[in-house]
Write a protein that holds these residues in place. Sequence first.
Motif, PDB file in Angstrom:
ATOM      1  N   LYS A 167       0.908  -2.847   5.350  1.00 47.55           N
ATOM      2  CA  LYS A 167      -0.399  -2.975   4.714  1.00 47.55           C
ATOM      3  C   LYS A 167      -0.229  -3.372   3.254  1.00 47.55           C
ATOM      4  O   LYS A 167       0.636  -2.848   2.556  1.00 47.55           O
ATOM      5  CB  LYS A 167      -1.172  -1.663   4.820  1.00 47.55           C
ATOM      6  CG  LYS A 167      -1.570  -1.302   6.243  1.00 47.55           C
ATOM      7  CD  LYS A 167      -2.373  -0.007   6.288  1.00 47.55           C
ATOM      8  CE  LYS A 167      -2.795   0.319   7.713  1.00 47.55           C
ATOM      9  NZ  LYS A 167      -3.570   1.589   7.780  1.00 47.55           N
ATOM     10  N   MET A 197      -3.165  -6.708   6.416  1.00 49.11           N
ATOM     11  CA  MET A 197      -1.889  -6.362   7.051  1.00 49.11           C
ATOM     12  C   MET A 197      -1.116  -7.649   7.340  1.00 49.11           C
ATOM     13  O   MET A 197      -1.705  -8.669   7.711  1.00 49.11           O
ATOM     14  CB  MET A 197      -2.151  -5.605   8.351  1.00 49.11           C
ATOM     15  CG  MET A 197      -0.897  -5.208   9.114  1.00 49.11           C
ATOM     16  SD  MET A 197      -1.290  -4.467  10.729  1.00 49.11           S
ATOM     17  CE  MET A 197      -2.188  -3.007  10.213  1.00 49.11           C
ATOM     18  N   LYS A 235      -7.811  -6.342   1.104  1.00 51.72           N
ATOM     19  CA  LYS A 235      -6.868  -5.473   1.804  1.00 51.72           C
ATOM     20  C   LYS A 235      -6.590  -6.043   3.192  1.00 51.72           C
ATOM     21  O   LYS A 235      -7.489  -6.564   3.851  1.00 51.72           O
ATOM     22  CB  LYS A 235      -7.425  -4.058   1.926  1.00 51.72           C
ATOM     23  CG  LYS A 235      -7.594  -3.345   0.587  1.00 51.72           C
ATOM     24  CD  LYS A 235      -8.136  -1.942   0.781  1.00 51.72           C
ATOM     25  CE  LYS A 235      -8.302  -1.238  -0.559  1.00 51.72           C
ATOM     26  NZ  LYS A 235      -8.835   0.145  -0.395  1.00 51.72           N
ATOM     27  N   THR A 261       0.817  -1.214   0.000  1.00 49.61           N
ATOM     28  CA  THR A 261       0.000   0.000   0.000  1.00 49.61           C
ATOM     29  C   THR A 261       0.851   1.263   0.000  1.00 49.61           C
ATOM     30  O   THR A 261       0.527   2.240  -0.690  1.00 49.61           O
ATOM     31  CB  THR A 261      -0.930   0.012   1.239  1.00 49.61           C
ATOM     32  OG1 THR A 261      -1.726  -1.176   1.229  1.00 49.61           O
ATOM     33  CG2 THR A 261      -1.850   1.224   1.219  1.00 49.61           C
TER      34      THR A 261
END
Length: 296
Positions: free
Chosen positions: A272, A291, A289, A237
């Motif tokens: 991320k 982590m 999305k 990200t």
Amino acid sequence: MEILHLPPDLDMKLKEEGTTIKSTGEIRKISVLFVDIRNFPHLFQKHDPETVLAIMDLYFRVLSSIVKKYDGIIPRISGGSLMAVWGLPNQQKIDAYNAVRAGVEMRMEMYHLIPELVRVGTVPLEIGIGIGTGKAISGFVGPMDRREFALVGNCIIRGERLQSIAFDNRIFIDKMTAAEIKLVSYMMPLPKGINKYGLQNEMVYEVEGIYEFNRKFESMRKHPRFIVAKVVGVTKTSSKQRKAVLLKSVGEGGLGVEVHDRENFELQIGEKVMVDTAHVSLLGMKNVKGMVVRKE
């Protein structure tokens, strides 16, 4: 005098279990897997004989070890293809599961072979896998001084035809295999536009993931962990750097991915990322999305 020739691993199993194969023929229920390299002639055109043999030796050693791991036997290796069978000499309830589990692991190992294949100067190998389940006749054919072990059945024909239309490391299975593993897998029916391959009026499924049984964690799991083994894209990200990685598994703890080019793409705990899952129907979304929470 009648001389019977058996595949070495089947011969070993027969001796271990103290049983025999009737030379006159008998009907058995089996699951059969066919796997083949796509664009196999390309290897001969691009590389010298020593390199081709080294690639094929590596490829077949990997596939053979997977078949053995999941209790199958290998009646035939020819060119770039391998045939594996479950249900010989004795049938087990998990034969179809083991065949599909082996197919998924073969797909995973094609990713693991990438660094070695790059080292010898070739591109990653693409395979196609087809699996059929059903009744087959086992026995021996040929002259008395060389009676070869043989298997004959529609499930074998289906498995080989499914392999012939599978591409991009995909796994296609027939209806009977699907029925055996429906509670422990994620699969999708294929469109019926495959009549030209001689599979008309038969349901065909693509396997995307299969449930992993792990005695260590089984009692703690609320939801199954699926082994997927598909290549997907991961984007950081912060830097927008993107790399192809192996999506190994999907479970209640998240997505398990593997990066083989860690020198140029290292994921850090807390970082991320966005995973491109457009070709992973199991998740039902184009992008995920998340982590990084753990590294091994």
